[in-house]
Design a protein around this motif. Structure first.
Motif, PDB file in Angstrom:
ATOM      1  N   LEU A   1       0.825  -1.205   0.000  1.00  0.00           N
ATOM      2  CA  LEU A   1       0.000   0.000   0.000  1.00  0.00           C
ATOM      3  C   LEU A   1       0.862   1.259   0.000  1.00  0.00           C
ATOM      4  O   LEU A   1       1.851   1.354   0.727  1.00  0.00           O
ATOM      5  N   HIS A   2       0.439   2.208  -0.826  1.00  0.00           N
ATOM      6  CA  HIS A   2       1.135   3.482  -0.955  1.00  0.00           C
ATOM      7  C   HIS A   2       0.126   4.615  -0.931  1.00  0.00           C
ATOM      8  O   HIS A   2      -1.039   4.437  -1.286  1.00  0.00           O
ATOM      9  N   VAL A   3       0.592   5.794  -0.536  1.00  0.00           N
ATOM     10  CA  VAL A   3      -0.231   6.998  -0.580  1.00  0.00           C
ATOM     11  C   VAL A   3       0.258   7.850  -1.750  1.00  0.00           C
ATOM     12  O   VAL A   3       1.466   8.007  -1.947  1.00  0.00           O
ATOM     13  N   TYR A   4      -0.688   8.343  -2.540  1.00  0.00           N
ATOM     14  CA  TYR A   4      -0.403   9.154  -3.728  1.00  0.00           C
ATOM     15  C   TYR A   4      -1.178  10.462  -3.674  1.00  0.00           C
ATOM     16  O   TYR A   4      -2.300  10.499  -3.153  1.00  0.00           O
ATOM     17  N   LEU A   5      -0.625  11.499  -4.265  1.00  0.00           N
ATOM     18  CA  LEU A   5      -1.359  12.717  -4.591  1.00  0.00           C
ATOM     19  C   LEU A   5      -1.746  12.591  -6.055  1.00  0.00           C
ATOM     20  O   LEU A   5      -0.893  12.278  -6.897  1.00  0.00           O
ATOM     21  N   THR A   6      -3.038  12.793  -6.373  1.00  0.00           N
ATOM     22  CA  THR A   6      -3.520  12.589  -7.736  1.00  0.00           C
ATOM     23  C   THR A   6      -4.534  13.669  -8.116  1.00  0.00           C
ATOM     24  O   THR A   6      -4.934  14.484  -7.284  1.00  0.00           O
ATOM     25  N   THR A   7      -4.970  13.606  -9.369  1.00  0.00           N
ATOM     26  CA  THR A   7      -6.064  14.463  -9.837  1.00  0.00           C
ATOM     27  C   THR A   7      -7.251  13.608 -10.272  1.00  0.00           C
ATOM     28  O   THR A   7      -7.955  13.941 -11.216  1.00  0.00           O
ATOM     29  N   GLY A   8      -7.467  12.502  -9.596  1.00  0.00           N
ATOM     30  CA  GLY A   8      -8.568  11.590  -9.860  1.00  0.00           C
ATOM     31  C   GLY A   8      -8.351  10.327  -9.054  1.00  0.00           C
ATOM     32  O   GLY A   8      -7.389  10.236  -8.292  1.00  0.00           O
ATOM     33  N   THR A   9      -9.236   9.351  -9.252  1.00  0.00           N
ATOM     34  CA  THR A   9      -9.143   8.152  -8.421  1.00  0.00           C
ATOM     35  C   THR A   9      -9.013   6.862  -9.220  1.00  0.00           C
ATOM     36  O   THR A   9      -9.115   5.779  -8.655  1.00  0.00           O
ATOM     37  N   ASP A  10      -8.763   6.941 -10.514  1.00  0.00           N
ATOM     38  CA  ASP A  10      -8.590   5.730 -11.313  1.00  0.00           C
ATOM     39  C   ASP A  10      -7.107   5.435 -11.518  1.00  0.00           C
ATOM     40  O   ASP A  10      -6.233   6.187 -11.080  1.00  0.00           O
ATOM     41  N   GLU A  11      -6.815   4.317 -12.172  1.00  0.00           N
ATOM     42  CA  GLU A  11      -5.419   3.905 -12.394  1.00  0.00           C
ATOM     43  C   GLU A  11      -4.628   4.945 -13.197  1.00  0.00           C
ATOM     44  O   GLU A  11      -3.450   5.169 -12.926  1.00  0.00           O
ATOM     45  N   ALA A  12      -5.265   5.568 -14.172  1.00  0.00           N
ATOM     46  CA  ALA A  12      -4.570   6.584 -14.973  1.00  0.00           C
ATOM     47  C   ALA A  12      -4.164   7.765 -14.098  1.00  0.00           C
ATOM     48  O   ALA A  12      -3.054   8.294 -14.232  1.00  0.00           O
ATOM     49  N   ALA A  13      -5.035   8.160 -13.177  1.00  0.00           N
ATOM     50  CA  ALA A  13      -4.725   9.274 -12.275  1.00  0.00           C
ATOM     51  C   ALA A  13      -3.585   8.906 -11.330  1.00  0.00           C
ATOM     52  O   ALA A  13      -2.710   9.729 -11.035  1.00  0.00           O
ATOM     53  N   VAL A  14      -3.577   7.656 -10.854  1.00  0.00           N
ATOM     54  CA  VAL A  14      -2.495   7.207  -9.967  1.00  0.00           C
ATOM     55  C   VAL A  14      -1.176   7.197 -10.733  1.00  0.00           C
ATOM     56  O   VAL A  14      -0.153   7.673 -10.237  1.00  0.00           O
ATOM     57  N   SER A  15      -1.193   6.681 -11.960  1.00  0.00           N
ATOM     58  CA  SER A  15       0.029   6.645 -12.779  1.00  0.00           C
ATOM     59  C   SER A  15       0.574   8.040 -13.051  1.00  0.00           C
ATOM     60  O   SER A  15       1.778   8.246 -13.091  1.00  0.00           O
ATOM     61  N   ALA A  16      -0.321   9.006 -13.238  1.00  0.00           N
ATOM     62  CA  ALA A  16       0.095  10.387 -13.513  1.00  0.00           C
ATOM     63  C   ALA A  16       0.365  11.174 -12.233  1.00  0.00           C
ATOM     64  O   ALA A  16       0.930  12.263 -12.281  1.00  0.00           O
TER      65      ALA A  16
END
Length: 150
Positions: free
Chosen positions: A89-104
């Motif tokens: 498990l990791h914490v990310y800052l994103t601009t959405g909640t899907d896999e594409a947002a996590v990758s970006a």
């Protein structure tokens, strides 16, 4: 006929990948006060120390994630936090909640699924560029939960 035969294989593969996030983790960080520093992304306008964002976690994709996140200056703090167990498990800052947002998005650090309070340094990260904090199982590429920031 070949397409029909591949469906069970695809379902089995997806099931095994998601099951990886439900197994006992091989090694979680041993220090409960682990601080992460993310300086690989230079920021031209770091979030000012008086700016604050908060959010409340909700589980996604059938997973449970609870608690709140507060970003203040260069600190990200989880309080009242708990999540379904996952090995990566990791914490990310994103601009959405899907896999594409996590990758970006911007990976901050590993997160401990059952540690109520956790803090992370956001050195060199402009948190104002992000709309969500996401808990993600990197091993299975699965979003466990997210907190929209306001």
């Amino acid at each position: 006929m070949r397409k029909i035969a591949l469906v069970p294989v695809a379902v089995l593969t997806l099931g095994l990948a998601l099951a990886g996030c439900s197994s006992t983790p091989a090694a979680l960080p041993s220090s409960p006060d682990k601080m992460a520093s993310s300086s690989s992304m230079p920021s031209s306008s770091p979030m000012s120390s008086d700016m604050q964002k908060t959010g409340t976690f909700m589980g996604l994709n059938g997973k449970n994630v609870k608690g709140t996140v507060t970003i203040s200056g260069s600190d990200l703090k989880l309080t009242g936090f708990s999540s379904d167990e996952g090995p990566d498990l990791h914490v990310y800052l994103t601009t959405g909640t899907d896999e594409a947002a996590v990758s970006a998005g911007k990976e901050i650090s590993t997160v401990v699924f059952n540690q109520d309070t956790q803090s992370f340094m956001l050195s060199g990260v402009d948190a104002s560029m992000y709309t969500d904090v996401v808990i993600h199982c990197d091993k299975a590429k699965a979003v466990f939960g997210a907190a929209p920031l306001s």
